[in-house]
Design an enzyme around this catalytic site. Structure first.
Site, PDB file in Angstrom:
ATOM      1  N   TYR A   1       0.809  -1.217   0.000  1.00 16.09           N
ATOM      2  CA  TYR A   1       0.000   0.000   0.000  1.00 16.09           C
ATOM      3  C   TYR A   1       0.843   1.267   0.000  1.00 16.09           C
ATOM      4  O   TYR A   1       0.365   2.336  -0.368  1.00 16.09           O
ATOM      5  CB  TYR A   1      -0.937   0.018   1.209  1.00 16.09           C
ATOM      6  CG  TYR A   1      -2.020  -1.034   1.184  1.00 16.09           C
ATOM      7  CD1 TYR A   1      -2.246  -1.826   0.060  1.00 16.09           C
ATOM      8  CD2 TYR A   1      -2.830  -1.242   2.283  1.00 16.09           C
ATOM      9  CE1 TYR A   1      -3.231  -2.778   0.044  1.00 16.09           C
ATOM     10  CE2 TYR A   1      -3.839  -2.201   2.280  1.00 16.09           C
ATOM     11  CZ  TYR A   1      -4.031  -2.978   1.162  1.00 16.09           C
ATOM     12  OH  TYR A   1      -5.013  -3.930   1.140  1.00 16.09           O
TER      13      TYR A   1
ATOM     14  N   LYS B   1       3.592 -15.187   2.899  1.00 16.76           N
ATOM     15  CA  LYS B   1       3.542 -15.961   1.655  1.00 16.76           C
ATOM     16  C   LYS B   1       4.984 -16.303   1.271  1.00 16.76           C
ATOM     17  O   LYS B   1       5.464 -16.019   0.182  1.00 16.76           O
ATOM     18  CB  LYS B   1       2.837 -15.155   0.558  1.00 16.76           C
ATOM     19  CG  LYS B   1       2.437 -15.973  -0.677  1.00 16.76           C
ATOM     20  CD  LYS B   1       1.425 -17.054  -0.397  1.00 16.76           C
ATOM     21  CE  LYS B   1       1.020 -17.758  -1.688  1.00 16.76           C
ATOM     22  NZ  LYS B   1       0.181 -18.955  -1.438  1.00 16.76           N
TER      23      LYS B   1
ATOM     24  N   ASP C   1      -3.006 -17.916   2.460  1.00 15.33           N
ATOM     25  CA  ASP C   1      -4.176 -18.591   1.907  1.00 15.33           C
ATOM     26  C   ASP C   1      -4.711 -19.647   2.865  1.00 15.33           C
ATOM     27  O   ASP C   1      -5.922 -19.802   3.030  1.00 15.33           O
ATOM     28  CB  ASP C   1      -3.869 -19.190   0.532  1.00 15.33           C
ATOM     29  CG  ASP C   1      -2.520 -19.876   0.457  1.00 15.33           C
ATOM     30  OD1 ASP C   1      -1.753 -19.838   1.443  1.00 15.33           O
ATOM     31  OD2 ASP C   1      -2.201 -20.448  -0.606  1.00 15.33           O
TER      32      ASP C   1
ATOM     33  N   ASP D   1      -5.134  -6.420   6.179  1.00  9.71           N
ATOM     34  CA  ASP D   1      -6.340  -5.721   5.736  1.00  9.71           C
ATOM     35  C   ASP D   1      -7.427  -6.732   5.389  1.00  9.71           C
ATOM     36  O   ASP D   1      -8.585  -6.633   5.814  1.00  9.71           O
ATOM     37  CB  ASP D   1      -5.993  -4.854   4.528  1.00  9.71           C
ATOM     38  CG  ASP D   1      -7.135  -3.954   4.096  1.00  9.71           C
ATOM     39  OD1 ASP D   1      -8.144  -3.853   4.818  1.00  9.71           O
ATOM     40  OD2 ASP D   1      -7.021  -3.346   3.013  1.00  9.71           O
TER      41      ASP D   1
ATOM     42  N   ASP E   1     -10.823  -8.113   8.030  1.00  7.40           N
ATOM     43  CA  ASP E   1     -12.219  -8.001   7.594  1.00  7.40           C
ATOM     44  C   ASP E   1     -12.909  -9.359   7.630  1.00  7.40           C
ATOM     45  O   ASP E   1     -14.080  -9.468   8.028  1.00  7.40           O
ATOM     46  CB  ASP E   1     -12.290  -7.419   6.179  1.00  7.40           C
ATOM     47  CG  ASP E   1     -12.105  -5.913   6.155  1.00  7.40           C
ATOM     48  OD1 ASP E   1     -12.074  -5.311   7.245  1.00  7.40           O
ATOM     49  OD2 ASP E   1     -11.981  -5.342   5.066  1.00  7.40           O
TER      50      ASP E   1
END
Length: 391
Positions: free
Chosen positions: A174, A223, A255, A279, A283
Site C-alpha cells: 500500500y 507468503k 491462503d 487488511d 475483515d
C-alpha cells in the site's frame, strides 16, 4: 439518564473517591486522554465510553483527564479542514486518544463534494501519520450470548473464539512505489511491495508483547513460498521470537490462514501479519463474529501511545436517535487501559461488565435477538457502568 446528568453525578463521586485514595496514600495514576467524538454516532458512543472510564477511575483510584478535539466532518464544519495543527498537537500531548467515528453519507453530505484531501477521512489518515501509528490491532471475539449471529456452523461457533490480528499499518504494497506506464502499446500497472528488517522487527515486537498479555501464541502469516518480502518477514520474526521463550510461534501461509479462520478460528491467539494480508484477514475475522457493533480496534506507535476506535462506521442514518451500540467503543477503551496504560485489571473489569450485561439479556438493536431486552445507547452505557466492580 442523559450523559450530561451522569457526568454531573459521576464527577462528584469521582472527586470523593479520588480524595479517599489520596488520604490512604494510594499511588494515583493520572491518565490524559484526548477524545475525538467525530461524526454521526461518534459523539454518542464516545460519551458512553467516557462514562465507563470515569467509573473505572472511581473504583480503582485513578484520575482521568479528558480533552475533546474536532476531526473529520465536525472539524470541516468548524474550521474548513478535517484536521487542524492544533488538534494534532493536543493529540500528541495526551497519553492516548479515544475516537468515535469519522465521516458521513457519501452521497448526500456536502463534505464529499470537497477535494479528497479535504474530506473527513483525510483527517483520519493525517492523524495516523502525525502520530506514527504503525501497528493496528483488531480483536475478533465471539461472545457465547451472540453465537447465534455467527455465520459459521454451530459445531464451530459453539467453541467460541477470541483472537487478535496485529497488522503492520505503514509499509508493504500500500505504501510502495506505484505507477502505470505504456509498454509496446499496452498499459502496465506496477505496485511495489517493500519491507525492511526494522519495519518488520518493530511490528513483531508489538505482536509478541501483546501475545504475552494474552494466551502466549503468535501465528505469523506470510507468503514465504513465493515472496522475498515474506521470506525476510519470516526470518526477522524468528529472530524476535528468541527473546520471547514463553510465547509459542507458528508460521502459516496467508491462503491457509484465510481458510483456517472459517474452519477453526478458536486455534488462533495473535495473528501477526503485513499490511495487505492484515487488511483482508481482519475483515474476514470481523465478519465471522457476526456483530460489527462489538468490534474494537487500536493503532499503536513505537511507545505505548495509541489511538483507539470502534471498527464500525459513523452510521449517520441513526445519529442522534440514541440507538447506536456503544460496546465497540467501550471495548476500545478497555484496550486503551490494557495496552497504553498496562492496567490489565481495569481492562478485565470493563470486559467482564460487557459479558455480564450480555448474559443478562440486554441488547441494542443491532444485536437484538428473541427473548432479549432492547435498550438504547445511553441505557447500555448506564448498564455497563453499574456492572463494573473491582476485580
Amino acid at each position: 439518564m442523559s450523559s450530561e446528568a451522569f457526568f454531573d453525578i459521576a464527577f462528584l463521586w469521582y472527586q470523593h473517591s479520588y480524595a479517599v485514595y489520596e488520604q490512604k496514600g494510594v499511588e494515583i495514576m493520572e491518565l490524559h486522554i484526548t477524545c475525538i467524538p467525530g461524526d454521526g454516532i461518534g459523539p454518542e458512543i464516545v460519551a458512553e465510553a467516557k462514562k465507563v472510564l470515569v467509573k473505572i477511575a472511581s473504583v480503582y483510584g485513578h484520575k482521568m483527564v479528558f480533552e475533546d478535539i474536532l476531526m473529520g466532518g465536525a472539524s470541516i464544519d468548524a474550521y474548513g479542514v478535517p484536521l487542524t495543527d492544533e488538534a494534532v498537537a493536543k493529540a500528541k500531548a495526551a497519553d492516548a486518544v479515544l475516537m468515535g467515528s469519522i465521516g458521513g453519507d457519501t452521497t448526500t453530505s456536502p463534505w464529499y463534494k470537497l477535494p479528497p484531501n479535504l474530506r473527513p477521512e483525510a483527517g483520519l489518515l493525517g492523524i495516523r501519520k502525525a502520530l506514527n501509528l504503525f501497528a493496528n490491532l483488531r480483536p475478533a471475539v465471539l461472545y457465547d450470548e451472540l453465537a447465534g449471529a455467527c455465520p459459521l456452523k454451530e459445531e464451530i461457533s459453539g467453541q467460541g473464539f477470541d483472537l487478535l490480528i496485529m497488522r503492520e499499518l505503514t509499509g508493504g504494497l500500500y505504501f510502495g512505489e506505484r505507477k502505470t506506464i505504456e509498454e509496446n502499446g499496452v498499459l502496465k500497472a506496477i505496485d511495489t511491495l517493500t519491507y525492511d528488517e526494522n519495519e518488520i522487527r518493530r511490528i513483531a515486537v508489538k505482536g509478541f508483547d501483546i501475545a504475552r498479555k494474552r494466551r502466549g501464541k503468535v501465528t505469523s502469516v506470510d507468503k514465504a513460498n513465493v515472496l522475498d518480502s515474506s521470506r525476510l518477514w519470516r526470518k526477522v520474526v524468528e529472530e524476535v521470537a528468541k527473546d520471547y521463550p514463553e510465547v509459542t510461534l507458528e508460521h502459516m501461509l496467508v491462503d491457509n490462514c484465510a481458510m483456517q479462520l472459517v474452519k477453526d478460528p478458536a486455534q488462533f491467539d495473535v495473528i501477526l501479519t503485513e499490511n495487505m494480508f492484515g487488511d483482508i484477514l481482519s475483515d474476514e475475522a470481523s465478519m465471522v463474529t457476526g456483530s460489527i457493533g462489538m468490534l474494537a480496534s487500536a493503532s499503536l506507535n513505537d511507545s505505548k501511545f495509541g489511538l483507539y476506535e470502534p471498527s464500525h462506521g459513523s452510521a449517520p442514518d441513526i445519529a442522534g436517535k440514541d440507538i447506536a451500540n456503544p460496546i465497540a467503543t467501550v471495548l476500545s477503551a478497555a484496550m486503551m487501559l490494557r495496552y497504553s496504560f498496562d492496567l490489565d485489571r481495569e481492562a478485565d473489569a470493563v470486559e467482564a461488565a460487557v459479558k455480564q450485561v450480555l448474559k443478562e439479556g440486554f441488547r441494542t438493536g443491532d444485536i437484538m435477538s428473541e427473548g432479549c431486552k432492547r435498550v438504547g445507547c445511553s441505557e447500555m452505557g448506564d448498564l455497563l457502568v453499574s456492572r463494573i466492580n473491582r476485580l
